[in-house]
Design a protein around this motif. Sequence first.
Motif, PDB file in Angstrom:
ATOM      1  N   LEU A  33       1.759   6.160  -4.428  1.00 47.12           N
ATOM      2  CA  LEU A  33       1.692   7.622  -4.566  1.00 47.12           C
ATOM      3  C   LEU A  33       0.425   8.237  -3.982  1.00 47.12           C
ATOM      4  O   LEU A  33       0.447   9.356  -3.455  1.00 47.12           O
ATOM      5  N   ASP A  34      -0.688   7.531  -4.112  1.00 43.90           N
ATOM      6  CA  ASP A  34      -1.965   8.079  -3.658  1.00 43.90           C
ATOM      7  C   ASP A  34      -1.965   8.357  -2.152  1.00 43.90           C
ATOM      8  O   ASP A  34      -2.878   9.021  -1.667  1.00 43.90           O
ATOM      9  N   LYS A  35      -0.990   7.841  -1.418  1.00 41.68           N
ATOM     10  CA  LYS A  35      -0.945   8.070   0.029  1.00 41.68           C
ATOM     11  C   LYS A  35      -0.250   9.391   0.381  1.00 41.68           C
ATOM     12  O   LYS A  35      -0.218   9.777   1.544  1.00 41.68           O
TER      13      LYS A  35
ATOM     14  N   ASN B 153       0.799  -1.227   0.000  1.00 42.87           N
ATOM     15  CA  ASN B 153       0.000   0.000   0.000  1.00 42.87           C
ATOM     16  C   ASN B 153       0.832   1.277   0.000  1.00 42.87           C
ATOM     17  O   ASN B 153       0.264   2.375  -0.004  1.00 42.87           O
TER      18      ASN B 153
END
Lengths: 466, 466
Positions: free
Chosen positions: A428-430, A425
């Motif tokens: 990049l979206d984090k 997980n």
Amino acid sequence: MKKLVVAFLFAAAAPLPLLAQNAPPPPIAVDPKVVALRDAALNDDYAWDITEGLTTEVGQRKAGTEAEARARVWAAAKLRQLGFANVRVEEFPVQNQVRGLESAEILAPFPQKLVVNALGNSASTGPTGITADVVGFDSVDALRLAPDSAVRGKIVFIDHHMPANQDGSGYGQFGAPRRQGPTVASLKGAVGLVIRSIGTDHNRTPHTGVMSFANGAKAIPAGALSVPDAEQLVRILKRGKPVSMRLVLESTPFEGTSGNVIAEVPGRDPSLPPILVGGHLDSWDMGTGAIDDASGVAIATAAAKRIMDAGQPLRTIRIVWFGSEEIGLFGGEDYRKRYGKLPHYAMLESDFGADKIYKVDSKLGDARKDEARMIGAALAPLGVVTGKFDAADGSDIGPMIEDGQPAIGLSQDGTRYFDLHHTSNDTLDKIDPAQLRQNVAAWTATLAVLSGGIEPVPKPSRGKRR
Amino acid sequence: MKKLVVAFLFAAAAPLPLLAQNAPPPPIAVDPKVVALRDAALNDDYAWDITEGLTTEVGQRKAGTEAEARARVWAAAKLRQLGFANVRVEEFPVQNQVRGLESAEILAPFPQKLVVNALGNSASTGPTGITADVVGFDSVDALRLAPDSAVRGKIVFIDHHMPANQDGSGYGQFGAPRRQGPTVASLKGAVGLVIRSIGTDHNRTPHTGVMSFANGAKAIPAGALSVPDAEQLVRILKRGKPVSMRLVLESTPFEGTSGNVIAEVPGRDPSLPPILVGGHLDSWDMGTGAIDDASGVAIATAAAKRIMDAGQPLRTIRIVWFGSEEIGLFGGEDYRKRYGKLPHYAMLESDFGADKIYKVDSKLGDARKDEARMIGAALAPLGVVTGKFDAADGSDIGPMIEDGQPAIGLSQDGTRYFDLHHTSNDTLDKIDPAQLRQNVAAWTATLAVLSGGIEPVPKPSRGKRR
């Protein structure tokens, strides 16, 4: 009223030394150039561009692999494109493992598959795996206290209850199952080990991480169950029936090349010790290493870029994207071997995600306390608390700080860091772009203070165009 | 003041029909027995016990597999243990697939592995997979509008932007890539398809789900990328270079047995139509089917158990744990074949997680509007809004509602449902015990109203003990 007035006068007449202890320190005027650089950095795009580019165009970059080699090529090209000087790669050899098949299957009493990943330096089970009964413990200490006969020939499971803390402090104490568990289990005769992931999330995404077998312990297969799977195993064990598990953790060792990528903003006085800023280029192999540590190299590099774009600093700023941090801080070790005995003006490393910086510690020495306080004053408007004057740490730079190199510690909010750390997980979206920019602003202001003054670069005189 | 008074009087003298339209409905007194049953259910443990037991002791229970068969054995034993009558299993044959190797590897321009899962009814690529260039579309409509020549021989990628809504309404419109995408891509000559998962999370846990090839379309391999992987593919495609992917989606078809598990609370008047309550027993194979749908069967069963423990209802309550919902509502179809033409007093199904019930719709017919209003009044203190009187739905019971069976729809808050739906993350830790109990309370109150009155069960006269 009279009595109160007397009491007040008496208090005001208290011995001076007592009062002096509580007096505020003298006011600090932050250089307007530092303020301007800091505030402009709140609109920074360099850090996002680096983080997005590295995670998209390379992806995972496990230490010593061809992917890490591609990442070095990418990094050197990016640093040159940004205009840094003295861009170079310094290679060193490493040993690592390639991940293969991985599964943890309960055969009895309730057949089902659990999600598992091998820890770094796990022995390989081979593709058919090992089958044994599971014995569970609440902690490494509980395992240590158990008789060897309860463990011999079994697969050991170690649980724990790591909390999410802003300062990440759970990782030390509750990381023991990963760090010491494999050795203790092996010495007691276990044939394998699974731990509850050292993580604070509830996703089916196990947290890997490095460990090593100490005290002559034989390497055994060692993996991390995701947190929901570990909780499932606890429930299954609580039913009180023998629990049989087939554990498959395939890994293949290899010898490879790693390396550090280095670039510089040359200072006006090259004889002065440089400021080292960095993060690590390598990542674990399951995510794309966005928070660990694309954002770290991005923050350090963006801040140096912003200083460079403002003119020329007095002191050289040296950017290091360390290789092979994850498998044993080998990039830091290589740098230390080459340069660790030379004086550095300060060392700073970003390796704890991209959430906001909430505290600045420093270890610049008593003679430079005013400089440390100046940095604190420059960061306060970003919501950064000034912490200690005798503390700073970092992963790759840690040993050099212990050697006595001066350092600044810009602490990031780690509340959600261990939800993602070392898992698939970590993508990049984090990354929260606003918090990433706050990091760049704090780093830029810190470098602006440390750099010793930024002056306009004199334009080179040109020959006539023909 | 005088003018105002006149105006007021004039308003009060408005024609009666107009006033009648705005008059509040007559007050409803909720039976204290219903209130007591509802409030006691806020301390319910039955639903948690069933959810925990089924997910722990069986785990995943994919339709038609031996795991679903074990789940039926578990369910029948649990229903008998709880004291229900007429516990039985009604089997039917199904076809399904076993999942094998799955990967989506970008070979160029940026080599990396993406996380993918096969959709239900995907063709198998075999273990070596297929390799082709990827062509991306923002929607199924964009794919439909593309010339066949742009798609032929390619792997199609379909993106979308499904929002998280409380009522789950995004799933209809934004589910099109899964439902229609494979057929459209196949008819245009694509060799494979990957979609952005029909989900609202950002975990590396793809959302599977059933689809079928229509209009004579040849089956092609079709998978779902996790949301972060789909976003990564969008970024890679945006770089404008040809993107080559090796897609491995192995699946092996099999013919198996599924079935419904049925139990009853016999009513005082067996000649009256029964109340059907249920959920589905099968799950997808990656999680343990906690929110989909262990909690559903648990809520329906716990409510029936609480009614049974309070005495004997006038009407029979029939509990159905449907099999093979996920692969095509086959359990509902089997029940409909056997019993669908018989009148039912009401049908209710729980299949949308375990978060709080926020609305009650009903479709009992005009003659029973007071009964529907009574249910609304009984649920209002739980924070449940009374919705429509001409609407209700359900998955397995949906076709029978369309046939005209009366139904109640207890709508659950689906805001986070599509974070977890059909992923490996659908595990017990996602169930909030407090919200689960609110569900049981709402269901218990609803059944208390529908049941036609609960009377004490006369104790059977005993012979003398010797």
